[in-house]
Write a protein that holds these residues in place. Structure first.
Motif, mmCIF file in Angstrom:
data_model
loop_
_atom_site.group_PDB
_atom_site.id
_atom_site.type_symbol
_atom_site.label_atom_id
_atom_site.label_comp_id
_atom_site.label_asym_id
_atom_site.label_seq_id
_atom_site.Cartn_x
_atom_site.Cartn_y
_atom_site.Cartn_z
ATOM 1 N N ALA A 195 -6.123 -1.012 -1.343
ATOM 2 C CA ALA A 195 -7.488 -0.403 -1.733
ATOM 3 C C ALA A 195 -8.456 0.255 -0.606
ATOM 4 C CB ALA A 195 -8.305 -1.700 -2.229
ATOM 5 N N PHE A 196 -8.034 -0.201 0.592
ATOM 6 C CA PHE A 196 -9.043 0.633 1.606
ATOM 7 C C PHE A 196 -7.851 1.504 2.681
ATOM 8 C CE2 PHE A 196 -11.534 -3.416 0.880
ATOM 9 C CZ PHE A 196 -12.601 -2.615 0.262
ATOM 10 N N ALA A 197 -6.811 1.585 2.186
ATOM 11 C CA ALA A 197 -5.843 2.659 2.979
ATOM 12 C C ALA A 197 -5.315 1.669 3.979
ATOM 13 C CB ALA A 197 -6.296 3.800 3.231
ATOM 14 N N LEU A 198 -4.284 2.162 4.969
ATOM 15 C CA LEU A 198 -3.837 1.741 6.029
ATOM 16 C C LEU A 198 -3.952 2.290 7.311
ATOM 17 C CD1 LEU A 198 -0.468 0.736 4.407
ATOM 18 C CD2 LEU A 198 -2.284 -0.902 4.588
ATOM 19 N N GLY A 199 -3.679 1.766 8.217
ATOM 20 C CA GLY A 199 -3.514 2.520 9.701
ATOM 21 C C GLY A 199 -4.756 2.903 10.154
ATOM 22 N N PRO A 200 -4.648 4.174 10.852
ATOM 23 C CA PRO A 200 -5.908 4.635 11.684
ATOM 24 C C PRO A 200 -6.827 5.015 10.866
ATOM 25 C CG PRO A 200 -3.884 5.932 12.159
ATOM 26 C CD PRO A 200 -3.423 4.711 11.528
ATOM 27 N N ARG A 201 -6.466 5.498 9.581
ATOM 28 C CA ARG A 201 -7.556 6.346 8.706
ATOM 29 C C ARG A 201 -7.954 4.962 7.519
ATOM 30 N NH1 ARG A 201 -8.095 11.747 9.335
ATOM 31 N NH2 ARG A 201 -9.806 11.530 8.209
ATOM 32 N N ALA A 202 -7.768 4.091 8.045
ATOM 33 C CA ALA A 202 -8.273 3.090 6.824
ATOM 34 C C ALA A 202 -9.725 3.146 6.763
ATOM 35 C CB ALA A 202 -7.832 1.603 7.390
ATOM 36 N N CYS A 203 -10.422 2.748 5.690
ATOM 37 C CA CYS A 203 -11.678 2.970 5.383
ATOM 38 C C CYS A 203 -12.731 2.095 6.279
ATOM 39 C CB CYS A 203 -11.993 2.391 4.085
ATOM 40 S SG CYS A 203 -13.928 2.455 3.422
#
Length: 523
Positions: A459-467
């Motif tokens: 839902a909030f993405a993953l990794g360095p570009r997470a929300c």
């Protein structure tokens, strides 16, 4: 003189022919052929490419055919409504498959490990896919669409606004805004002897979350930001209306009725944002505030005065883009999270009562505090399950900027990778046989243990570009729900039609009419 004009004409003709050759022959004919061939050699197939149109007509037809589909309120499989093309092509070609958004190739993946490697990559080889120009005018080229050093620079300026100590300070503002809404609902309910009112919570939550983001991030009221939100919605309608049309680059420069309206809205949006920014700039104090806008203005002014270190500077145009991004994303995502959570709590009253008892146990009838909100474990579970079943963001996209191999897949440069969140959130191999059901208990031991892989919730993405705003969104949702549950019970109205639809985000097509009852009347 005539000879010079002739040379200029010939030069212009050569440039035009070269551009047409590159655009028509290379991009629209040859590249689709070679891309399809490369993927076929890997065993990846998909619907055939149609000149300029790609698969857009097929997508439009399939969506129109499913648009009249209405679901039972206990049926959470809305995939045939929002992604009939993905379901059809997945069944027909297997996974992953290749399809065409106009002349642009896209590969749709369903493998969690492949998605993890792409989203968690820190190499810089995967970037956000290019948004349509109209969408860019709507949300601006802010943090979530930037790459490389620009992203690092913006992230360093913006990140402190979402630190936990700042979020705790924002809680009072969130609760105050929510309390204003609760009082208005109470006043309306008191006018009826049975203590009931029917209202569209999708609309109420949209205005509330807009009010909250206006106060907490930009130090303004909802009324001041109202023009911004309305203009953004008008631009969104233009974007959605033309999303699947054939995109011919030169057409966006022609003074058509649609383009003139878009240009006017873009101008109005910039003007409205400047009305919010300029009063801060006009202050005689060097302190522009410690909210998001204040931090960005400090980075802007300090850089002009030569006092910014480490390249932490923003221009006014960059600040306007960030305002667009956070005004839209900062309220739309949370308002839809609240909308779908209230929908689920209305459909499953036993969970509504469990959350009410938890709120009363931790906060009583008093104003919730940061400490009491942090103890609402079951509410967190419900919010996470809502994000799994009704995630506002539907599809993530990345594209490699170089030819790259991930796992067993060779991904050519520039091919967009689509990660279909609602389909992957229903993967029974990952989430279990009850993946289509509402079951907050799956999050009883936290996000990482809710499924067979720790990164299953996208839902909030993953990794360095997470929300960057995920904690903000969760805190806001908890604050609003806690106050609601202290005062009201709610059930779905007989007028509700369960038809989730894809309007850039997952939205109830006909709103969310709910019957609200005062607890003192119910008891």
């Amino acid at each position: 003189m005539a000879f010079i004009l002739l040379l200029a004409f010939v030069a212009l003709l050569v440039v035009s022919i070269t551009w047409l050759w590159d655009y028509i022959i290379t991009r629209l004919i040859w590249r689709p052929h070679t891309i399809a061939k490369e993927f076929r050699e890997q065993g990846i197939c998909g619907p055939s490419y149609k000149f300029l149109k790609g698969c857009n007509e097929d997508i439009k037809i399939m969506k129109e055919e499913q648009d009249s589909l209405v679901l039972d309120v206990h049926d959470h499989n809305y995939l045939p409504r929002i992604a009939p093309h993905y379901l059809k092509w997945r069944a027909q070609y297997g996974e992953p498959f290749l399809y065409w958004f106009g002349p642009k190739p896209r590969i749709c993946i369903f493998d969690y490990e492949l998605a993890r490697q792409i989203l968690s990559s820190k190499s810089g080889h995967f970037v956000k896919n290019d948004p349509p120009p109209t969408l860019l005018a709507l949300v601006g080229k802010g943090l979530s669409l930037l790459e490389g050093t620009d992203w690092v620079r913006h992230h360093r300026v913006i990140k402190p606004a979402f630190a936990m100590d700042k979020l705790k300070m924002m809680t009072k503002t969130m609760l105050a805004c929510a309390q204003n809404m609760i009082k208005e609902l109470e006043n309306q309910a008191y006018q009826n002897k049975n203590g009931e009112i029917e209202l569209d919570f999708n609309k109420w939550f949209r205005e509330l979350s807009a009010d909250i983001i206006s106060h907490t991030a930009f130090g303004s009221s909802y009324q001041l930001g109202k023009e911004v939100f309305q203009t953004q919605y008008d631009l969104l309608e233009i974007n959605l209306a033309s999303l699947l049309n054939v995109q011919i680059p030169i057409l966006k420069y022609l003074p058509t009725e649609r383009n003139r309206r878009k240009w006017m809205l873009e101008k109005n949006l910039r003007s409205s944002l400047l009305q919010i920014i300029q009063p801060r700039l006009a202050t005689s104090s060097i302190d522009y505030g410690n909210d998001l806008l204040g931090l960005m203005l400090h980075a802007c002014i300090a850089s002009k005065q030569g006092g910014m270190e480490g390249g932490l500077s923003l221009s006014i145009d960059e600040i306007i883009d960030e305002c667009k991004m956070f005004f839209f994303a900062g309220h739309e995502t949370t308002s839809l999270l609240l909308t779908w959570t209230v929908f689920l709590l209305s459909v499953y009253p036993e969970w509504q009562e469990r959350l009410r008892q938890e709120v009363l146990r931790e906060a009583g009838r008093e104003y919730p505090s940061n400490d009491s909100l942090s103890k609402l474990k079951e509410m967190t579970m419900v919010l996470l399950e809502t994000l799994r079943l009704y995630c506002p963001a539907l599809f993530m996209q990345r594209k490699p900027i170089v030819d790259i191999t991930v796992g067993a897949r060779k991904l050519p440069k520039g091919v967009a990778i689509v990660i279909p969140i609602p389909i992957m959130h229903r993967d029974k191999e990952i989430w279990g046989e009850n993946a289509d059901e509402f079951n907050p208990l799956r999050f009883e031991n936290g996000i990482t243990r809710a499924a067979k892989v720790p990164h299953a919730l996208l839902a909030f993405a993953l990794g360095p570009r997470a929300c960057i705003g995920q904690n903000f969104a969760m805190l806001e949702a908890k604050s609003v729900l806690a106050l609601m549950l202290q005062k009201f019970s709610f059930t779905i109205s007989p007028n509700y039609v369960h038809a989730p639809t894809d309007l850039f985000m997952l939205t109830p097509k006909f709103g969310l009419p709910v019957i609200l009852r005062r607890l003192d009347v119910c008891n």
